[in-house]
Design an enzyme around this catalytic site. Structure first.
Site, short mmCIF file in Angstrom:
data_model
loop_
_atom_site.label_atom_id
_atom_site.label_comp_id
_atom_site.label_asym_id
_atom_site.label_seq_id
_atom_site.Cartn_x
_atom_site.Cartn_y
_atom_site.Cartn_z
N HIS A 85 -11.81 -4.70 8.73
CA HIS A 85 -12.67 -4.76 7.55
C HIS A 85 -13.99 -4.07 7.81
O HIS A 85 -14.89 -4.11 6.98
CB HIS A 85 -12.92 -6.22 7.16
N GLU A 109 0.80 -1.22 0.00
CA GLU A 109 0.00 0.00 0.00
C GLU A 109 0.83 1.27 0.00
O GLU A 109 0.48 2.26 -0.65
CB GLU A 109 -0.95 0.00 1.20
C1 LIG Z 1 -2.14 -4.69 4.15
C2 LIG Z 1 -3.15 -5.51 3.42
N1 LIG Z 1 -3.37 -5.26 2.11
C3 LIG Z 1 -4.28 -5.99 1.42
C4 LIG Z 1 -4.97 -6.98 2.03
C5 LIG Z 1 -6.00 -7.78 1.25
N2 LIG Z 1 -5.50 -9.12 1.02
C6 LIG Z 1 -5.78 -10.10 1.87
S1 LIG Z 1 -4.99 -11.49 1.49
C7 LIG Z 1 -4.24 -10.81 0.15
C8 LIG Z 1 -3.32 -11.64 -0.68
C9 LIG Z 1 -2.25 -12.26 0.11
O1 LIG Z 1 -1.63 -13.27 -0.63
P1 LIG Z 1 -0.47 -14.17 -0.03
O2 LIG Z 1 0.37 -13.38 0.88
O3 LIG Z 1 0.20 -14.83 -1.18
O4 LIG Z 1 -1.23 -15.25 0.86
P2 LIG Z 1 -2.32 -16.32 0.39
O5 LIG Z 1 -3.66 -15.66 0.48
O6 LIG Z 1 -1.99 -16.76 -0.97
O7 LIG Z 1 -2.24 -17.42 1.41
C10 LIG Z 1 -4.64 -9.50 0.02
C11 LIG Z 1 -4.25 -8.61 -1.08
C12 LIG Z 1 -4.74 -7.19 3.42
N3 LIG Z 1 -5.41 -8.11 4.11
N4 LIG Z 1 -3.81 -6.46 4.07
#
Ligand SMILES: Cc1ncc(C[n+]2csc(CCOP(=O)(O)OP(=O)(O)O)c2C)c(N)n1
Ligand SMILES: [Mg+2]
Lengths: 326, 333
Positions: A129, A60
């Site tokens: 959220h 972000e």
């Molecule tokens: C700071 C932040 N930005 C965006 C999100 C929204 N978000 C939740 S999970 C995610 C993807 C994360 O992917 P990864 O780290 O590869 O883990 P996975 O879900 O594949 O286990 C995003 C963009 C969040 N929870 N926190």
């Protein structure tokens, strides 16, 4: 013309402005191929290309910093933060950079960017959220904070936000993303920023609110009317800069005011509105101002959420007390 | 790995799978609220790592896809399910939900919804372990997309600079929500990025629990013996959407099918069938036993548990000001 939801109105505004201004660029996590987690940017990448709808990494601070840099070069970036609770890694870029460039360069650079983020409770989600932390941003000089409460205002205010030359935090109340549908003419007509919208006029009490709470407040106003109490309902819409004049004019007429907000109570936008009424309109008041508000605690999970959020009942009893005050 | 060890891991993975599938149903029935991120397909990762570490003693911290991590550190699945149901009997008294499981007794410092944040928290845990000379390591388990957050680089730098007792486990399932790793990341072999920060490490097949276990033994031994941080990248795949609201339109069907053929439970099960360490009947009765336990003990417990009390809404915001004398266990410091 078919009726559309608030999130569809956001999409329509983005599409309109991208089609009419090549400098508008969208960036954020999952906004391109995936169309955004709430579908706000649906199909925009296929329409305008990967050059103008940028899928970014999960970072972000980088997203907002990139938008600031672009904005100084004549582009008009619209950055999406997936939920308001994820905006804090970008706090530095927003507060120290986006909102200060104009002041520091004495007007030689300004920062025409929009940061869109879904916000607010009522969807049974956990704390980050669900919360409403608009006051954190409203406190910052050099930043506009805008919150639409209907598809029409989402469309008109988002267009205005993109065309505005200052940074705008555009907070979208996600609980009502798909709650109501309206006809929204796609003519590219913006609505004014920095002005409240008087949604219902009345002479007995002023109800001031914004975002999703507009809906509960309007319902209360309608049921009050059946009892002969005419409430004036004001949708603040632009939280900062605050159009206190519209609110004061109303309070002068009604002498009573209830502020309704989802956010935690202390140091909230509601506190600022109450303070300004006290400063400039104390003698209009026939009763103390009341705030119907969230609580000074972390937004609770779904079992306690309904209790946390201002309900029609809570708004109604605050109005009743205010009306009954001698 | 001997038969008993294999059997135990097979049982644990199957339990986790059934637990997650039951969560899915409970979500559809609206007994679980909020968001729900399932770990289906990735089970070999956390169980393989925790089999090599000291589950319940080493400090573990992770993201929001955390149910199976809770199981792997030895949490009581009844208290987990009650938490998902938002109930007072849950491990966070219904205040954390699916993304924020927590169990101090098991040294599980929790799931975190904010992607990337735990990297930095893990540095604090590890620095404290180092300063207090405790016989413990910190284990930080996050996804591939999390490695694009600034905290990844900030934290790995500190871990290497201070030679901290921390094991970073990256569950690289190729996606952050709907964005494939090569669309978000310039250096897609994440191990290379760790090395760039001065953290040594290795990659392993995250679908094969024995491969994960072997790699984790090396990793844990490295960290525990005081040689500094370690980065273990596990190549894996989530079989379901990112969360319950995921349209899951961004992945090729052929890719999904290819990975479906590499189900970690099937891989271990087939290996054990071949070597005649287990029979199909034994597997089936194990499965049935697990399903019964989850339904009759775990879900039943969560269902009958009381909801949080409205009176407690404003408690635990600040120490001592909420009329509650209970203090954190860390206040003796
Ligand atoms: C700071 C932040 N930005 C965006 C999100 C929204 N978000 C939740 S999970 C995610 C993807 C994360 O992917 P990864 O780290 O590869 O883990 P996975 O879900 O594949 O286990 C995003 C963009 C969040 N929870 N926190
Ligand atoms: Mg991932």
């Amino acid at each position: 013309m078919s009726k559309i939801t608030l999130v569809e109105a956001v999409n329509q505004a983005l599409e309109y402005e991208m089609a009419h201004n090549n400098n508008v660029i969208i960036l954020g996590e999952d906004v391109g191929k995936n169309g955004g987690v709430f579908r706000a940017t649906l199909d925009l990448q296929s329409k305008f290309g990967e050059e103008r709808v940028l899928d970014t990494p999960l970072a972000e601070s980088m997203i907002v910093g990139t938008a600031v840099g672009m904005a100084t070069q004549g582009l008009r970036p619209v950055a999406e933060i997936q939920f308001m609770g994820f905006i804090y890694p970008a706090f530095d870029q927003i507060i120290n950079h986006a909102s200060r460039l104009r002041n520091r360069t004495r007007g030689r650079l300004h920062c025409p960017l929009v940061i869109r983020a879904p916000y607010g409770g009522g969807i049974h989600a956990p704390e980050h959220h669900s919360e409403s932390t608009e006051a954190l941003f409203a406190h910052v000089p050099g930043l506009r904070v805008v919150i639409p409460s209907s598809p029409l205002r989402a469309y008109g205010l988002l267009l205005a936000a993109i065309r505005d030359n200052d940074p705008v935090l555009f907070l979208e109340p996600k609980r009502i993303y798909r709650m109501v549908k309206q006809e929204v003419p796609n003519k590219g007509e913006a609505l004014p920023l920095d002005e409240c919208f008087v949604l219902r006029s009345g002479t007995d009490i002023t109800l001031v609110t914004w975002g999703a709470m507009v809906h509960e407040t309007m319902k209360v106003a309608e049921s009050l009317a059946l009892q002969g109490v005419e409430a004036e309902v004001i949708d603040v819409a632009t939280i900062k800069p605050l159009d206190i004049d519209t609110i004061l004019q109303s309070v002068e007429k009604t002498g009573r005011c209830v502020i309704v907000q989802e956010a935690a109570k202390t140091c909230s936008v509601g506190a600022e509105i109450a303070a300004q009424i006290a400063e400039q309109g104390l003698l209009y008041l026939c009763a103390p101002i009341q705030r119907v508000s969230g609580f000074d605690t972390v937004m609770p999970l779904f079992k306690l959420e309904d209790y946390y959020m201002p309900s029609e009942n809570r708004i109604y009893s605050a109005v009743k007390q205010t009306m009954e005050f001698a | 790995m001997d038969t008993d060890a294999r059997k135990l891991l097979l049982e644990k993975m199957l339990y986790a799978r059934r637990f997650e599938e039951r969560c899915f149903e409970a979500y559809m029935e609206r007994e679980i609220g909020g968001f729900l991120h399932l770990y289906v397909g990735q089970e070999a990762c956390v169980f393989g790592v925790m089999a090599a570490a000291r589950a319940g003693e080493d400090a573990v911290i992770t993201g929001y896809r955390d149910h199976v991590h809770g199981l792997a550190v030895g949490m009581d699945s009844k208290l987990m399910m009650a938490e998902l149901f938002g109930k007072e009997s849950g491990c966070c008294h219904g205040r954390g939900g699916s993304m924020h499981l927590f169990d101090l007794q098991k040294q599980f410092y929790g799931g975190y919804a904010i992607v990337g944040a735990p990297f930095a928290l893990a540095i604090g845990l590890a620095k404290a372990i180092q300063l207090q000379k405790r016989d413990q390591i910190a284990i930080c388990i996050l996804g591939d997309a999390a490695c694009n957050q600034g905290t990844f680089h900030e934290s790995l730098n500190m871990a290497a600079l201070w030679q901290l007792p921390v094991l970073f486990v990256c569950e690289n399932n190729l996606y952050g929500i709907g964005t494939r790793i090569d669309r978000s990341t310039a250096v897609t072999e994440l191990i290379e990025r760790a090395k760039g920060c001065g953290v040594t490490g290795a990659q392993a097949d995250g679908q094969d629990i024995e491969a994960v276990f072997e790699a984790s033994k090396v990793a844990v031994e490295h960290v525990r013996s005081g040689q500094g941080p370690y980065f273990l990248e596990l190549k894996t795949y989530r079989f379901r959407g990112h969360s319950m609201s995921d349209s899951n339109v961004y992945r090729d069907k052929s890719e999904e099918e290819q990975w479906a053929g590499r189900d970690p439970i099937q891989i271990l099960k087939n290996r054990m069938l071949e070597s005649q360490e287990i029979t199909e009947e034994e597997y089936k009765s194990l499965d049935k036993e697990i399903l019964d336990t989850i339904e009759n003990e775990v879900v039943a417990f969560a269902r009958q548990a009381p909801s949080p009390d409205v009176e407690d809404l404003e408690k635990y915001v600040l120490c001592d000001t909420d009329g509650d004398s209970e203090q954190g266990v860390n206040t003796n410091g």
